[in-house]
Design a protein around this motif. Structure first.
Motif, mmCIF file in Angstrom:
data_model
loop_
_atom_site.group_PDB
_atom_site.id
_atom_site.type_symbol
_atom_site.label_atom_id
_atom_site.label_comp_id
_atom_site.label_asym_id
_atom_site.label_seq_id
_atom_site.Cartn_x
_atom_site.Cartn_y
_atom_site.Cartn_z
ATOM 1 N N LYS A 139 0.850 -1.181 0.000
ATOM 2 C CA LYS A 139 0.000 0.000 0.000
ATOM 3 C C LYS A 139 0.892 1.239 0.000
ATOM 4 O O LYS A 139 2.081 1.165 0.322
ATOM 5 N N SER A 140 0.321 2.373 -0.345
ATOM 6 C CA SER A 140 1.118 3.599 -0.380
ATOM 7 C C SER A 140 1.644 3.920 1.010
ATOM 8 O O SER A 140 1.043 3.554 2.028
ATOM 9 N N VAL A 141 2.756 4.615 1.072
ATOM 10 C CA VAL A 141 3.478 4.832 2.321
ATOM 11 C C VAL A 141 2.639 5.574 3.358
ATOM 12 O O VAL A 141 2.857 5.418 4.562
ATOM 13 N N GLY A 142 1.665 6.355 2.914
ATOM 14 C CA GLY A 142 0.838 7.091 3.857
ATOM 15 C C GLY A 142 -0.452 6.392 4.224
ATOM 16 O O GLY A 142 -1.244 6.915 5.024
ATOM 17 N N THR A 143 -0.683 5.199 3.682
ATOM 18 C CA THR A 143 -1.923 4.468 3.928
ATOM 19 C C THR A 143 -1.819 3.645 5.209
ATOM 20 O O THR A 143 -0.860 2.894 5.390
ATOM 21 N N GLU A 144 -2.794 3.779 6.070
ATOM 22 C CA GLU A 144 -2.846 2.960 7.277
ATOM 23 C C GLU A 144 -3.307 1.554 6.909
ATOM 24 O O GLU A 144 -4.325 1.387 6.224
ATOM 25 N N LEU A 145 -2.581 0.544 7.335
ATOM 26 C CA LEU A 145 -2.927 -0.835 7.024
ATOM 27 C C LEU A 145 -4.163 -1.241 7.810
ATOM 28 O O LEU A 145 -4.198 -1.098 9.029
ATOM 29 N N LYS A 146 -5.159 -1.770 7.099
ATOM 30 C CA LYS A 146 -6.423 -2.125 7.737
ATOM 31 C C LYS A 146 -6.792 -3.577 7.472
ATOM 32 O O LYS A 146 -6.139 -4.270 6.684
ATOM 33 N N GLU A 147 -7.850 -4.014 8.113
ATOM 34 C CA GLU A 147 -8.283 -5.410 8.030
ATOM 35 C C GLU A 147 -8.648 -5.800 6.598
ATOM 36 O O GLU A 147 -8.372 -6.920 6.170
ATOM 37 N N ASN A 148 -9.260 -4.887 5.849
ATOM 38 C CA ASN A 148 -9.642 -5.224 4.468
ATOM 39 C C ASN A 148 -8.418 -5.406 3.580
ATOM 40 O O ASN A 148 -8.439 -6.187 2.623
ATOM 41 N N HIS A 149 -7.319 -4.715 3.896
ATOM 42 C CA HIS A 149 -6.069 -4.912 3.157
ATOM 43 C C HIS A 149 -5.506 -6.306 3.444
ATOM 44 O O HIS A 149 -5.021 -6.996 2.538
ATOM 45 N N LEU A 150 -5.567 -6.699 4.719
ATOM 46 C CA LEU A 150 -5.094 -8.023 5.102
ATOM 47 C C LEU A 150 -5.931 -9.110 4.450
ATOM 48 O O LEU A 150 -5.398 -10.122 3.978
ATOM 49 N N LYS A 151 -7.242 -8.905 4.414
ATOM 50 C CA LYS A 151 -8.127 -9.884 3.779
ATOM 51 C C LYS A 151 -7.774 -10.061 2.311
ATOM 52 O O LYS A 151 -7.749 -11.173 1.788
ATOM 53 N N GLN A 152 -7.479 -8.950 1.642
ATOM 54 C CA GLN A 152 -7.082 -9.010 0.240
ATOM 55 C C GLN A 152 -5.807 -9.828 0.067
ATOM 56 O O GLN A 152 -5.724 -10.705 -0.799
ATOM 57 N N ALA A 153 -4.815 -9.554 0.911
ATOM 58 C CA ALA A 153 -3.550 -10.290 0.835
ATOM 59 C C ALA A 153 -3.757 -11.765 1.155
ATOM 60 O O ALA A 153 -3.193 -12.644 0.493
ATOM 61 N N ALA A 154 -4.578 -12.050 2.185
ATOM 62 C CA ALA A 154 -4.837 -13.439 2.575
ATOM 63 C C ALA A 154 -5.571 -14.189 1.469
ATOM 64 O O ALA A 154 -5.299 -15.371 1.223
ATOM 65 N N ASP A 155 -6.492 -13.523 0.805
ATOM 66 C CA ASP A 155 -7.214 -14.146 -0.313
ATOM 67 C C ASP A 155 -6.256 -14.485 -1.451
ATOM 68 O O ASP A 155 -6.352 -15.555 -2.060
ATOM 69 N N TYR A 156 -5.333 -13.569 -1.738
ATOM 70 C CA TYR A 156 -4.319 -13.846 -2.763
ATOM 71 C C TYR A 156 -3.510 -15.090 -2.393
ATOM 72 O O TYR A 156 -3.282 -15.977 -3.224
ATOM 73 N N GLY A 157 -3.060 -15.133 -1.145
ATOM 74 C CA GLY A 157 -2.261 -16.267 -0.696
ATOM 75 C C GLY A 157 -3.032 -17.567 -0.738
ATOM 76 O O GLY A 157 -2.510 -18.598 -1.171
ATOM 77 N N ALA A 158 -4.292 -17.528 -0.283
ATOM 78 C CA ALA A 158 -5.113 -18.741 -0.263
ATOM 79 C C ALA A 158 -5.389 -19.236 -1.680
ATOM 80 O O ALA A 158 -5.328 -20.443 -1.954
ATOM 81 N N ASN A 159 -5.669 -18.319 -2.594
ATOM 82 C CA ASN A 159 -5.991 -18.705 -3.972
ATOM 83 C C ASN A 159 -4.772 -19.184 -4.752
ATOM 84 O O ASN A 159 -4.915 -19.941 -5.724
ATOM 85 N N SER A 160 -3.588 -18.756 -4.327
ATOM 86 C CA SER A 160 -2.368 -19.155 -5.042
ATOM 87 C C SER A 160 -1.628 -20.285 -4.333
ATOM 88 O O SER A 160 -0.633 -20.793 -4.852
ATOM 89 N N GLY A 161 -2.098 -20.661 -3.123
ATOM 90 C CA GLY A 161 -1.435 -21.735 -2.387
ATOM 91 C C GLY A 161 -0.135 -21.315 -1.742
ATOM 92 O O GLY A 161 0.707 -22.157 -1.414
ATOM 93 N N ILE A 162 0.048 -20.016 -1.516
ATOM 94 C CA ILE A 162 1.265 -19.507 -0.885
ATOM 95 C C ILE A 162 0.950 -19.198 0.576
ATOM 96 O O ILE A 162 0.166 -18.295 0.861
ATOM 97 N N PRO A 163 1.536 -19.919 1.523
ATOM 98 C CA PRO A 163 1.156 -19.751 2.929
ATOM 99 C C PRO A 163 1.703 -18.494 3.599
ATOM 100 O O PRO A 163 1.129 -18.013 4.570
ATOM 101 N N TRP A 164 2.807 -17.949 3.092
ATOM 102 C CA TRP A 164 3.434 -16.808 3.756
ATOM 103 C C TRP A 164 3.117 -15.526 2.991
ATOM 104 O O TRP A 164 3.431 -15.406 1.809
ATOM 105 N N ILE A 165 2.490 -14.576 3.680
ATOM 106 C CA ILE A 165 2.115 -13.318 3.045
ATOM 107 C C ILE A 165 2.638 -12.153 3.879
ATOM 108 O O ILE A 165 2.767 -12.246 5.101
ATOM 109 N N VAL A 166 2.941 -11.062 3.185
ATOM 110 C CA VAL A 166 3.422 -9.846 3.837
ATOM 111 C C VAL A 166 2.517 -8.694 3.415
ATOM 112 O O VAL A 166 2.231 -8.530 2.227
ATOM 113 N N LEU A 167 2.072 -7.927 4.376
ATOM 114 C CA LEU A 167 1.306 -6.711 4.112
ATOM 115 C C LEU A 167 2.156 -5.541 4.596
ATOM 116 O O LEU A 167 2.595 -5.517 5.746
ATOM 117 N N THR A 168 2.406 -4.565 3.707
ATOM 118 C CA THR A 168 3.288 -3.468 4.085
ATOM 119 C C THR A 168 2.971 -2.185 3.323
ATOM 120 O O THR A 168 2.471 -2.233 2.188
#
Length: 279
Positions: free
Chosen positions: A83-112
């Motif tokens: 996310k952009s450097v000034g954006t506060e990380l929120k639950e919906n951002h995490l959900k998006q990242a987790a969905d990407y990981g779940a759909n691609s079979g990648i267990p380790w995800i980073v939100l930053t």
């Protein structure tokens, strides 16, 4: 964890450079594209990846591309949602990242957003869930502190070969408030507390139920005892003690059988000796 000197030196040289760059980028309210460029350089200069060969933005997931991914030896190691450097990380951002990981079979995800870094692990169970393994603020990180070095090392290229993230994850699975709270409420621990109370106040009459009630209502926070995480942890601890109890029973049974057979063997040996003497 004692890290190699060259990695600590890399942290000491590079972290401060990017702390300045990220602060200036935040002050200038740089957009997501500019932030991704900074994060890519951080992955290379701080965490040791080859940004041309091991960092990619070409991972397609259901018709869309994730921001960045770490790929080594033909395997995706981390999926990184930026996310952009000034954006506060929120639950919906995490959900998006987790969905990407779940759909691609990648267990380790980073939100930053370059400053805040969150490392999560997806648990491929029913239902699919994810857990926060580690998080840190790169502006506040101190590359000379061992605790901060350990957090940074989780994202390092060198850490993948040592499987440090799995070790750290296992440690966090055991050393958390739900596990500690669950053990405090377990029967063996309450038994110890009852015995110590009786020593402390001679003649005191107190039972386990009274002690447990005080712990639940006055000692531990409700959030540690209630909710899905607390329930899962308490069930896991009960299974642990149940397994231990069964193992002790099995061990006691084996010892009992051995002790019963020993006299029979001694009798047989004595009879044989008597027969040999008679002959």
């Amino acid at each position: 964890m004692a890290l190699p000197a060259k990695i600590i030196e890399r942290f000491n040289k590079r972290i401060r450079i990017f702390q300045d760059a990220l602060q200036r980028a935040k002050d200038a309210d740089r957009n997501e594209s500019d932030t991704v460029a900074i994060i890519t350089d951080i992955l290379a200069d701080v965490f040791g990846y080859d940004k041309y060969m091991e960092v990619t933005s070409e991972l397609a997931i259901r018709g869309t591309y994730c921001d960045l991914a770490i790929k080594m030896d033909g395997k995706f190691q981390y999926l990184i949602e930026c996310k952009s450097v000034g954006t506060e990380l929120k639950e919906n951002h995490l959900k998006q990242a987790a969905d990407y990981g779940a759909n691609s079979g990648i267990p380790w995800i980073v939100l930053t957003n370059g400053i805040e870094w969150q490392i999560h692990k997806i648990r491929f169970e029913q239902p699919i869930s994810h857990e926060l393994v580690c998080n840190f603020n790169l502006l506040q990180i101190n590359p000379r502190k061992e605790e901060d070095q350990d957090k940074l090392f989780l994202l390092c290229k060198e850490g993948l070969s040592k499987d440090s993230r799995e070790d750290y994850y296992e440690k966090m699975q055991c050393l958390n408030r739900f596990v500690i709270g669950g053990f405090i409420l377990s029967e063996p621990v309450i038994n110890v507390i009852r015995k110590e109370l009786r020593k402390f106040a001679e003649g005191l009459k107190v039972d386990n139920e009274e002690i447990e009630k005080i712990i639940r209502q006055e000692v531990l926070k409700r959030e540690i005892l209630e909710g899905e995480d607390a329930s899962k942890t308490q069930a896991k601890i009960r299974r642990f003690y149940k397994k231990q109890f069964k193992e002790k029973e099995a061990c006691a049974c084996v010892k009992s059988n051995i002790s019963e057979n020993v006299p029979q063997q001694e009798n047989i040996s004595s009879e044989n000796q008597q027969k040999e003497s008679a002959q």
